[in-house]
Design a protein around this motif. Structure first.
Motif, PDB file in Angstrom:
ATOM      1  N   GLU A  22       0.837  -1.199   0.000  1.00 39.29           N
ATOM      2  CA  GLU A  22       0.000   0.000   0.000  1.00 39.29           C
ATOM      3  C   GLU A  22       0.869   1.245   0.000  1.00 39.29           C
ATOM      4  O   GLU A  22       2.005   1.231   0.448  1.00 39.29           O
ATOM      5  CB  GLU A  22      -0.952   0.006   1.199  1.00 39.29           C
ATOM      6  N   LYS A  24       1.133   5.469  -2.081  1.00 40.16           N
ATOM      7  CA  LYS A  24       0.586   6.517  -2.956  1.00 40.16           C
ATOM      8  C   LYS A  24       1.415   6.572  -4.229  1.00 40.16           C
ATOM      9  O   LYS A  24       2.637   6.373  -4.206  1.00 40.16           O
ATOM     10  CB  LYS A  24       0.594   7.871  -2.252  1.00 40.16           C
ATOM     11  N   THR A  26       2.520   8.917  -7.563  1.00 41.54           N
ATOM     12  CA  THR A  26       2.617  10.287  -8.076  1.00 41.54           C
ATOM     13  C   THR A  26       3.411  10.292  -9.378  1.00 41.54           C
ATOM     14  O   THR A  26       4.109   9.323  -9.708  1.00 41.54           O
ATOM     15  CB  THR A  26       3.312  11.215  -7.064  1.00 41.54           C
ATOM     16  N   ASN A  32      -0.627  13.591  -7.634  1.00 38.23           N
ATOM     17  CA  ASN A  32      -1.233  12.284  -7.402  1.00 38.23           C
ATOM     18  C   ASN A  32      -1.814  11.721  -8.692  1.00 38.23           C
ATOM     19  O   ASN A  32      -2.477  12.428  -9.446  1.00 38.23           O
ATOM     20  CB  ASN A  32      -2.345  12.385  -6.353  1.00 38.23           C
ATOM     21  N   SER A  34      -4.493   9.366 -10.174  1.00 38.96           N
ATOM     22  CA  SER A  34      -5.733   8.667  -9.844  1.00 38.96           C
ATOM     23  C   SER A  34      -6.089   7.651 -10.923  1.00 38.96           C
ATOM     24  O   SER A  34      -5.805   7.859 -12.102  1.00 38.96           O
ATOM     25  CB  SER A  34      -6.874   9.673  -9.676  1.00 38.96           C
ATOM     26  N   SER A  51      -5.708   2.616  -8.303  1.00 38.52           N
ATOM     27  CA  SER A  51      -5.516   3.690  -7.331  1.00 38.52           C
ATOM     28  C   SER A  51      -6.784   4.521  -7.182  1.00 38.52           C
ATOM     29  O   SER A  51      -7.608   4.598  -8.086  1.00 38.52           O
ATOM     30  CB  SER A  51      -4.338   4.587  -7.738  1.00 38.52           C
ATOM     31  N   THR A  52      -6.917   5.159  -6.025  1.00 40.81           N
ATOM     32  CA  THR A  52      -8.096   5.983  -5.752  1.00 40.81           C
ATOM     33  C   THR A  52      -7.943   7.355  -6.416  1.00 40.81           C
ATOM     34  O   THR A  52      -6.935   7.655  -7.057  1.00 40.81           O
ATOM     35  CB  THR A  52      -8.292   6.170  -4.249  1.00 40.81           C
ATOM     36  N   ASN A  54      -7.259  10.020  -5.014  1.00 32.84           N
ATOM     37  CA  ASN A  54      -6.126  10.723  -4.403  1.00 32.84           C
ATOM     38  C   ASN A  54      -4.793  10.039  -4.655  1.00 32.84           C
ATOM     39  O   ASN A  54      -3.773  10.431  -4.086  1.00 32.84           O
ATOM     40  CB  ASN A  54      -6.345  10.857  -2.897  1.00 32.84           C
ATOM     41  N   GLY A  55      -4.787   9.000  -5.489  1.00 39.82           N
ATOM     42  CA  GLY A  55      -3.540   8.309  -5.806  1.00 39.82           C
ATOM     43  C   GLY A  55      -3.164   7.207  -4.842  1.00 39.82           C
ATOM     44  O   GLY A  55      -2.133   6.546  -5.030  1.00 39.82           O
ATOM     45  N   ASN A  56      -3.959   6.975  -3.808  1.00 43.53           N
ATOM     46  CA  ASN A  56      -3.665   5.911  -2.855  1.00 43.53           C
ATOM     47  C   ASN A  56      -4.039   4.547  -3.431  1.00 43.53           C
ATOM     48  O   ASN A  56      -4.954   4.439  -4.245  1.00 43.53           O
ATOM     49  CB  ASN A  56      -4.421   6.134  -1.542  1.00 43.53           C
ATOM     50  N   ASN A  92       5.558   4.162  -1.399  1.00 43.37           N
ATOM     51  CA  ASN A  92       5.119   5.276  -2.231  1.00 43.37           C
ATOM     52  C   ASN A  92       5.908   5.246  -3.536  1.00 43.37           C
ATOM     53  O   ASN A  92       7.126   5.038  -3.536  1.00 43.37           O
ATOM     54  CB  ASN A  92       5.329   6.607  -1.514  1.00 43.37           C
TER      55      ASN A  92
END
Length: 330
Positions: A22, A24, A26, A32, A34, A51-52, A54-56, A92
């Motif tokens: 997990e 993020k 970029t 981010n 998405s 990814s969500t 927000n990039g998570n 990340n």
């Protein structure tokens, strides 16, 4: 009177340990990213996530080990790395993706665009399956499991935050539920799916029926004249041993189209339970086992005849048979 207090410990003989990555994602400007695909490959098996906004991202994996991790945007690889997973890996990722390029031509700004993997609209989320790298060559259930906001199990498909869900194919309700619905969708190949629409605000007629969410599977239009056929087989051995064989046949004429499919399969699972009970000057233990077997057969035939450019008539028949068998011993 003495009041006895008891401690009950229930140990299940078969455990499923879930590892995950997990973090993020970029781009080179730390913006981010998405709705990009994250794919982890190990021994020719692929596990994917998206990814969500927000990039998570969070990607569940079946076991520890070495994986090839790739990030795809617009079906192009923008990150590639071999990673070692032990439990939960926090990572990340900064990719080689550049912000969308703009080009100035005689006072007109041209922005390079392409169809997005995931689109958000007022009343729905659209997952463009045909633009997904990870969703190629799988069945509809696996494609649904990769769709944002959806959750799939062996006997149900649900939308996050919705109490009841109906499945549609090309805007027509599928009048099946539970394992029968799952087995029916396993006959449908992702290569025939254009997109999956997660409708969070259903039209009034569905809301009146108590449906708080809809999933519409939109199939690709077959414009090729002729016929094609395919055979499918799959199997797995883990806490649940399963196999499935299937076949499909499609014919497309200028006015008449015929599509038929069939499959059969079996799921086998076994669990052992150890129960320990401790109380004041008392002690009990009991062992038990649970064995289950689920066999199923499914078939579908669909015909359509085009009367003119605006009207057609058709026939659709679905057959489903299952034979669940469970044994519990103590």
């Amino acid at each position: 009177m003495k009041k006895a207090s008891f401690l009950l410990i229930n140990l299940i003989g078969i455990f499923t340990f879930r590892q995950k990555i997990e973090g993020k994602i970029t781009d080179t400007n730390n913006t981010n990213l998405s709705y990009v695909e994250i794919v982890a490959t190990q021994k020719d098996k692929k596990y994917s996530s998206i990814s969500t906004e927000n990039g998570n991202f969070a990607l569940q994996l079946p076991e520890n080990g070495t994986y090839k991790l790739e990030i795809f945007k617009d079906q192009k690889s923008i990150f590639n790395e071999e990673i070692q997973v032990q439990g939960t890996l926090l990572k990340n990722i900064q990719t080689t993706s550049q912000p969308t390029a703009e080009k100035q031509i005689e006072g007109v700004t041209v922005v390079a665009t392409s169809k997005k993997l995931v689109e958000r609209k007022v009343d729905r989320l659209v997952f463009n399956v045909e633009n997904s790298v990870a969703s190629q060559g799988v069945d509809a259930v696996e494609a649904l499991s990769q769709t944002p906001m959806l959750r799939t199990t062996d006997d149900a498909i649900s939308i996050a935050g919705k109490s009841s869900v109906a499945i549609m194919i090309n805007d027509r309700l599928v009048n099946l539920s539970g394992e029968e619905l799952i087995n029916y969708l396993k006959n449908l190949r992702s290569d025939d799916i254009a997109k999956i629409e997660v409708i969070t605000t259903p039209p009034a007629k569905y809301a009146a029926e108590g449906k708080s969410g809809l999933i519409n599977i939109v199939l690709k239009k077959n414009t090729n004249i002729g016929w094609n056929a395919s055979l499918q087989t799959s199997g797995s051995v883990s806490s649940v041993t399963s196999w499935r064989d299937g076949a499909t046949f499609n014919y497309q004429g200028k006015k008449l189209s015929v599509s038929t499919s069939g499959s059969m399969g079996e799921n086998i699972w076994k669990q052992k339970n150890y129960n320990y009970s401790i109380g004041e000057d008392q002690y009990w233990n009991s062992d038990g086992s649970y064995w289950g077997n689920y066999r199923y057969k499914n078939a579908n035939i669909k015909t359509e005849y085009k009367l003119n450019d605006k009207n057609l008539i058709g026939f659709n028949y679905n057959y489903s048979f299952s034979n669940p068998y469970n044994i519990s011993k103590k």
